[in-house]
Design an enzyme around this catalytic site. Structure first.
Site, PDB file in Angstrom:
ATOM      1  N   GLU A  55       0.826  -1.219   0.000  1.00 35.67           N
ATOM      2  CA  GLU A  55       0.000   0.000   0.000  1.00 35.67           C
ATOM      3  C   GLU A  55       0.856   1.264   0.000  1.00 35.67           C
ATOM      4  OE1 GLU A  55      -3.194  -0.250   2.943  1.00 35.67           O
ATOM      5  OE2 GLU A  55      -4.046  -1.980   1.903  1.00 35.67           O
ATOM      6  N   GLU A  78      -4.652  -8.895  -0.335  1.00 27.27           N
ATOM      7  CA  GLU A  78      -5.435  -8.673   0.895  1.00 27.27           C
ATOM      8  C   GLU A  78      -6.895  -8.599   0.512  1.00 27.27           C
ATOM      9  OE1 GLU A  78      -4.163  -5.555   3.586  1.00 27.27           O
ATOM     10  OE2 GLU A  78      -2.054  -6.026   3.204  1.00 27.27           O
TER      11      GLU A  78
HETATM   12  O1  AHR Z   1      -4.811  -6.263   6.985  1.00 26.64           O
HETATM   13  C1  AHR Z   1      -4.761  -5.102   7.748  1.00 26.64           C
HETATM   14  C2  AHR Z   1      -4.179  -3.919   6.998  1.00 26.64           C
HETATM   15  O2  AHR Z   1      -5.009  -3.566   5.945  1.00 26.64           O
HETATM   16  C3  AHR Z   1      -2.843  -4.145   6.328  1.00 26.64           C
HETATM   17  O3  AHR Z   1      -1.771  -3.989   7.199  1.00 26.64           O
HETATM   18  C4  AHR Z   1      -2.829  -3.076   5.286  1.00 26.64           C
HETATM   19  O4  AHR Z   1      -2.067  -3.452   4.159  1.00 26.64           O
HETATM   20  C5  AHR Z   1      -4.293  -2.877   4.944  1.00 26.64           C
HETATM   21  O5  AHR Z   1      -4.654  -1.565   4.933  1.00 26.64           O
END
Ligand code: AHR
Length: 510
Positions: free
Chosen positions: A175, A311
């Site tokens: 991110e 994710e």
């Molecule tokens: O999964 C939790 C968080 O969500 C991670 O650290 C981040 O990459 C995302 O914003």
């Protein structure tokens, strides 16, 4: 009762469904690593070298293909050298993103690689691009994967590991538009090329470098990363300065409902309206995958660059009384159905989507497992992963609904309340069926074409209530045999109860 008529073409196999679409994610966040995977060697909880054995056993049953670590946002604050050597001498740090707690680095590189070995999972290591250096990342790869007497290989040996590990997946930050450095797409693309250039293949280890990608439907981010990669030519060569710097591009998409970030809604206490809104958001993942894939097709029609959703999952308010920075939430039948519709979308886009990682494996967000002291709880989401195992590395099959599929109006949008996908491997066909309707069962009739189907067997995941969830003392959400599966000639009839997930498998002779 709803009715669905569908056609399954067993003789028209499509893209291979990579087993890596069933990948996992473990961040130094709350009780995922500490308490979840790692209890330490002196713990009364049965462990091997500090790693919880009940967790390993449960995850081995899922055949988990890969595990992403150490973050997430944590990755861009992590300095790997703090996590090697004698544990009592490891420097501490502040986990500024997650609860502002002090991290003692007792779980580091060797512990993670030992965990992957126990799980039989491929390591997916995310390098620190946001606050680390190119040299630091390059040395980590050397430490992990080099066999000779190079400085980092020697250091690894001094820490007790002679042979290099195999590390197939290498993430270039996380991110970068947010916690990973607050960069624009162009600035990150330059950095990804730089880090990618020095992310070397040592010996016969081949890194699959994954550039950190977009939030949700930010297709422009994907476009900038594709432009910076160079253009693929017909003969398999790539032109331009991005040659070989990254082989895949990721994006993140969470299922978040609720009016504001502060009010995302309870994981267990929700009404039917909120349930359907959750499903709308979950099903939206397919549109977003398709959007990124379309952008990539323009630059890479041969589909050599992979799309990675590293994710995904539900994100609700934390359980009352728990640390807001630890992201601990319960997991209901609703979460299971969020997972099952995601997998149907993944299977349909398996030609471009090569990997996905649910966030996160234990005790954080949409977890597979919850630990409570020495107790272990299998969540409803866990069972979806288990029931879908037969899709790993199988060939996707076209399963098309005839006419209009059942749907309902949710606000301004129409939610299709039936979802399905199918695949074939080793002469077996596996069909996944999700009925999102909260109240009505669905009778599914599938015309099986292109092969002679043998005796079908079904499994069902359901519960009385859509908000049902498992705890250490009660497990209302369980897998049972599905009796309502019948084959009449080439017609398969299955009844899927309200808010349920079912799988049907049968041998097929072409
Ligand atoms: O999964 C939790 C968080 O969500 C991670 O650290 C981040 O990459 C995302 O914003």
């Amino acid at each position: 009762m709803q009715r669905v008529q569908a056609v399954l073409d067993v003789d028209l196999p499509g893209a291979r469904i990579s087993r890596h679409l069933y990948g996992h994610f473990a961040e130094h966040l709350g009780r995922c690593v500490y308490g979840g995977f790692w209890v330490g060697e002196d713990s009364p909880v049965p462990n091997e070298g500090g790693i919880r054995l009940d967790v390993v056993e449960a995850l081995r049953a899922l055949d988990i293909p890969n595990l992403r670590w150490p973050g997430g946002c944590f990755a861009d604050t992590y300095h790997w050298r703090d996590g090697i050597g004698p544990r009592e001498q490891r420097p501490r740090m502040v986990n500024s993103h997650w609860g502002d707690v002090v991290e003692d680095n007792s779980f580091g590189t060797h512990e993670f690689m030992a965990l992957c070995d126990l799980l039989g999972a491929a390591p997916y290591v995310s390098a620190n691009v946001g606050s680390g250096t190119v040299r630091e990342a390059a040395q980590w790869i050397e430490y992990l994967t080099r066999a000779d007497d190079s400085p980092m290989a020697r250091l690894r040996r001094a820490n007790g590991r002679d042979q290099p590990w195999s590390v197939p997946f290498w993430g270039l930050g996380n991110e970068p538009w947010g916690c990973g450095g607050g960069m624009g797409a162009g600035a990150y693309a330059e950095l990804a090329r730089q880090f990618g250039t020095y992310s070397l293949d040592h010996g016969d280890n081949r890194l699959y470098r994954i550039a950190a990608g977009a939030a949700d439907a930010d297709y422009r981010w994907t476009e900038v990363l594709m432009q910076n990669l160079g253009r693929y030519l017909g003969d398999g060569e790539v032109t331009g300065h991005g040659k070989n710097t990254y082989q895949a591009i990721s994006f993140h998409h969470y299922t978040i409902v609720g009016s504001t970030w502060e009010n995302k809604g309870s994981a267990t206490d929700f009404d039917i309206d909120e349930y359907y809104r959750t499903m709308l958001k979950a099903r939206d993942v397919e549109r977003i995958i398709a959007g990124h894939a379309t952008v990539m097709d323009a630059y890479d029609p041969g589909k050599r660059v992979g799309l990675v959703l590293d994710e995904w999952g539900t994100w609700f308010d934390v359980e009352p009384g728990t640390n807001p920075g630890f992201l601990f939430q319960q997991n209901t039948m609703r979460d299971a159905l969020v997972a099952s519709v995601h997998f149907d979308a993944f299977h349909r886009h398996a030609d471009r989507l090569v990997m996905a990682n649910i966030a996160q494996t234990v005790n954080v967000l949409q977890a597979m497992l919850l630990t409570d002291g020495d107790a272990l709880v299998l969540t409803p989401s866990y069972h979806v992963f288990a029931m879908n195992k037969g899709h790993h590395d199988a060939a996707s099959l076209p399963l098309n609904v005839r006419g209009a599929a059942p749907a309902r109006q949710v606000g301004e949008q129409e939610l299709s309340t039936f979802s399905a996908s199918a695949s074939t491997k080793d002469g077996q066909v596996l069909i996944s069926l999700t009925n999102l309707d909260a109240q009505r069962s669905t009778e599914v009739e599938i015309d099986v074409r292109g092969a002679v189907a043998g005796a079908p067997a079904g499994k069902l995941l359901t519960a009385e209530e859509v908000c049902a969830h498992n705890t250490a003392s009660s497990t209302p959400v369980r897998v049972r045999d599905l009796d309502a599966v019948h084959l009449h000639g080439s017609t398969l009839r299955v009844t899927v109860p309200a808010h349920s997930f079912a799988t049907v498998s049968f041998p097929a002779v072409g």
